[in-house]
Write an enzyme that holds these catalytic residues in place. Structure first.
Site, PDB file in Angstrom:
ATOM      1  N   GLN A  50      34.461  73.005  45.160  1.00 10.18           N
ATOM      2  CA  GLN A  50      33.191  73.240  44.595  1.00 10.18           C
ATOM      3  C   GLN A  50      32.077  72.372  44.797  1.00 10.18           C
ATOM      4  O   GLN A  50      30.953  72.788  45.012  1.00 10.18           O
ATOM      5  CB  GLN A  50      33.544  73.127  42.859  1.00 10.18           C
ATOM      6  N   GLU A  69      27.613  72.259  38.353  1.00  7.15           N
ATOM      7  CA  GLU A  69      26.171  71.824  39.052  1.00  7.15           C
ATOM      8  C   GLU A  69      26.123  70.481  39.679  1.00  7.15           C
ATOM      9  O   GLU A  69      25.105  70.264  40.211  1.00  7.15           O
ATOM     10  CB  GLU A  69      25.119  72.182  37.803  1.00  7.15           C
TER      11      GLU A  69
HETATM   12 MO1  MOS Z   1      24.322  77.552  35.478  1.00  6.51          MO
HETATM   13  S1  MOS Z   1      22.650  77.426  36.388  1.00  6.51           S
HETATM   14  O1  MOS Z   1      23.701  77.204  33.992  1.00  6.51           O
HETATM   15  O2  MOS Z   1      24.731  79.098  35.624  1.00  6.51           O
END
Ligand code: MOS
Length: 707
Positions: A604, A671
């Site tokens: 990931q 993220e």
């Molecule tokens: Mo994420 S950009 O909160 O799917």
């Protein structure tokens, strides 16, 4: 190997995906299925003066054409995850290019597509503004997002600036970018007996259900939303969008099954985008590198049809120790569709500016960029004095620098060469807020020892359907091969949308709770370990035993600042004569709490780093300000990294257990991978070439003077 927490097992959903067995929303079967195709507005702002449906209606197979004249009134959509709050086909206004002005339903996709092309719309154009930079003077202040304050001010920033030994103040820009998920947005809505079943490519079945219930003014209990597999979301599938509402509306009005799949071009107008920003960052410091002040002012592109704010300065305050700080946010509303979060939103956009500015400050001070970060390392969040729940960023810096060979870096720009290549080393810090949400799960076991986990979460492709069985297997002490998972269904125990890197902490903890409760029940029934589970069920005269579990952030420690961290190092090569920046390698070292599955986690992060390469060098949706439309709604005009753009990527995690973030000890990583990559690359480009580009993506034309 039983596949418990911390073990490197392969993705459990891998075989289904590579053999084509995996079924996505648009693959689901439905009786008497019909197809809906959106007719997009060709103008950014207009009134519809006339529509001629005669030719389209006469086409073979056409069942119905919805326009603003015959579409039922929608209810107000107020959920925080509403993609757009101004819904289409409700009036004669066109509010952005690509907005639906009609929905054609026909027996086949081909018939609907062809008929949609024959819908004639007459517009009366209105004055519009879709270009961002030309409209900066219209910026309006915004103060909060999702109920969280955006702007902060503490200490005396101007005084720190006035007294500083070193100062940098610069303007940075990030581009409009589009989520380019492999699977486009797709909704298959089936109306039957007063109930709606929706197979939807959504990052949040519960939010989609709420959004549809509000728009269609239905009881949420009469709507079931399912999503078995998702072919990438990146935020674009995390919100409730008009196309989903239109498909569900058509299914109800026609009393049948309606499938709506966005075309690639429509996916550039139908589910948001990361809006362009213009950021000003000012840093002041003493001669020894100690920061005395940070100012971070953001203006982001917004829309008139929703409320998304690209809060680039939201997470700047916990980055470094500082005595004075201010962050402000404004948006410019433009005649465009509403933007949305896109990996990695907010801080991911802000770090481009702040971490470039830190690099500029390092040069202004004559200091090594890594040393400058260490000098200003924050032991707590200076905004509120809260200690970090756990922070191993120092280890990340040290281990990452060693792995990368940072000490081989020569300080001066343009001082490292290899043949025709100018070589640059750059680095940046990554920091990711821990979003955590309440979640529920159920775990059950049958007499054969087969375990079933049920939770209404969704796997966007990031590996959740691998680590959830690992968590349950670990708690129960059974091999992961004995654990099956049901997810993506509003009839299952409710889980939050898969976004904000929240799923492992939120859903994972609920699953762990349920599995532990089940284990207690089994133990009470006499099981002396996993071998005793079938016997315990027999003693209870039960075929299946289940336990419900839940977790909510309130159960964790609230009095800590919870963030994931990373140190990113990049090497860039730029040919002397043909100045195309190429990323030779990226080393990322991360502090993200307990890693449930190092293999899928590394995978990931690798994907995230590649995403960051795209942000740094490629991804840009150009808005044609004259036409008011994104120019290239396809992958020939919107560039994303391909294999040739990606060389060595090396992502690692430090050992850590963060009991404050979640009972699993884990924080979020979704993220994290894309964070800090673009500024590390931008800083490496400067180091290679001596040219400071304060805009991403960095393009060859920015570097024409390298010779
Ligand atoms: Mo994420 S950009 O909160 O799917």
């Amino acid at each position: 190997m039983n596949g418990g927490i911390g073990q490197n097992i392969s993705r459990l959903d891998g075989p289904a995906k590579v053999t084509g067995r995996a079924r996505y929303a648009a693959d689901m079967p439905a009786d008497e299925l019909v197809h809906a195709v959106i007719v997009p507005a060709t103008r950014p702002k207009a009134r519809i003066t006339a529509m001629d449906l005669a030719a389209a209606s006469a086409m073979p197979g056409v069942i119905h054409i919805f326009t603003h004249r015959n579409t039922p009134q929608f209810g107000r959509v107020t959920v925080p995850l509403a993609g757009e709050t101004v819904l289409p086909l409700q009036d004669d206004h066109v509010r952005y290019e690509g907005q639906a002005v009609a929905l054609v339903v026909a027996d086949t996709l081909e018939q609907a597509t062809e008929a949609a092309r024959r819908v004639q719309v007459a517009y009366r154009d209105e004055t519009f503004q879709a270009g961002f930079l030309a409209a900066l003077d219209r910026a309006e202040a915004v103060s909060e997002f999702f109920g969280i304050p955006l702007n902060r001010s503490k200490g005396d920033v101007p005084a720190a600036w006035a007294e500083a030994d070193a100062r940098v103040e610069n303007t940075y820009r990030t581009a409009d970018r589009h989520h380019g998920a492999m699977e486009p947005g797709a909704t298959l809505a089936i109306w039957h007996d007063g109930k709606l079943l929706v197979h939807d490519a959504t990052q949040g079945v519960v939010d989609a259900q709420t959004c549809l219930a509000q728009a269609l003014q239905l009881d949420p209990a009469s709507i079931r939303v399912k999503t078995e597999f998702i072919g990438g979301g990146f935020g674009g599938k995390g919100w409730g969008w008009p196309y989903q509402i239109l498909a569900a509306m058509a299914a109800r009005e026609l009393g049948r099954a309606v499938k709506l799949v966005l075309t690639r071009a429509q996916s550039f107008t139908a589910h948001g985008y990361q809006p362009a920003t213009r950021q000003i960052v000012a840093l002041s410091a003493r001669a020894d590198g100690t920061l005395t002040g940070i100012r971070h002012d953001t203006i982001a592109a917004g829309s008139f049809v929703g409320e998304h704010i690209e809060a680039a300065g939201w997470d700047t305050h916990p980055l470094y120790a500082w005595p004075s700080f201010s962050a402000s946010h404004r948006i410019v509303r433009l005649d465009r569709g509403n933007p949305a979060a896109m990996r990695s939103p907010f801080g991911g956009v802000g770090l481009v500016a702040v971490e470039s500015a830190m690099d500029e400050l390092a040069y202004a001070l004559g200091m090594d960029p890594l040393e400058l970060r260490l000098k200003n390392h924050a032991e707590f969040d200076p905004a509120d004095g809260l200690k970090f729940s756990s922070k191993k960023l120092r280890e990340c810096y040290a281990l990452g620098a060693e792995k990368f060979g940072w000490s081989n870096r020569l300080a001066a720009p343009r001082s490292m060469r290899d043949g025709r290549d100018l070589v640059g080393y750059g680095m940046a810090t990554a920091l990711l807020r821990a979003f955590r949400f309440p979640a529920k799960a159920r775990v059950s076991i049958d007499r054969t020892g087969q375990v079933q986990v049920e939770t209404g979460t969704q796997d966007v492709g990031q590996g959740l359907s691998t680590i959830i069985p690992q968590i349950a297997a670990d708690a129960l002490g059974v091999p992961v091969t004995r654990v099956a998972l049901a997810l993506g269904d509003t009839t299952l125990p409710a889980a939050p949308f898969t976004g904000g890197s929240s799923a492992t902490m939120s859903v994972g903890s609920a699953v762990q709770d349920a599995a532990e409760r089940l284990k207690s029940k089994l133990t009470e029934a006499g099981a002396n370990g996993p071998e005793g589970y079938p016997g315990a069920l027999a003693a209870l005269a039960a075929d299946r035993l289940s336990a419900d579990g839940a977790w909510s952030p309130a159960e964790g420690e609230a009095s800590a600042a919870i963030f994931s961290f990373g140190a990113i190092f990049a090497e860039v090569r730029v040919d002397r004569d043909i100045p195309i920046p190429r990323v030779r390698r990226v080393v990322g070292f991360y502090s993200a709490g307990k890693i449930i599955n190092p293999r899928t986690a590394r995978s990931q992060m690798t994907g995230g780093i590649i995403w960051g390469i795209g942000q740094a060098l490629l991804e840009r949706s150009e808005m044609d300000a004259d036409l008011g439309r994104f120019l290239s709604k396809n992958f020939s005009g919107y560039l994303v990294p391909t294999n040739a753009d990606v060389q060595e990527i090396d992502a690692s995690f430090v050992e850590e257990f963060d009991a404050h973030a979640s009972p699993l000890g884990a924080r979020g990583i979704g993220e994290l991978g894309a964070l800090g990559v673009a500024p590390a690359i931008a800083n490496a480009v400067f180091h290679a070439t001596g040219i400071r580009v304060r805009e991403v993506p960095i393009r060859p034309e920015h570097l024409m003077a390298t010779g």
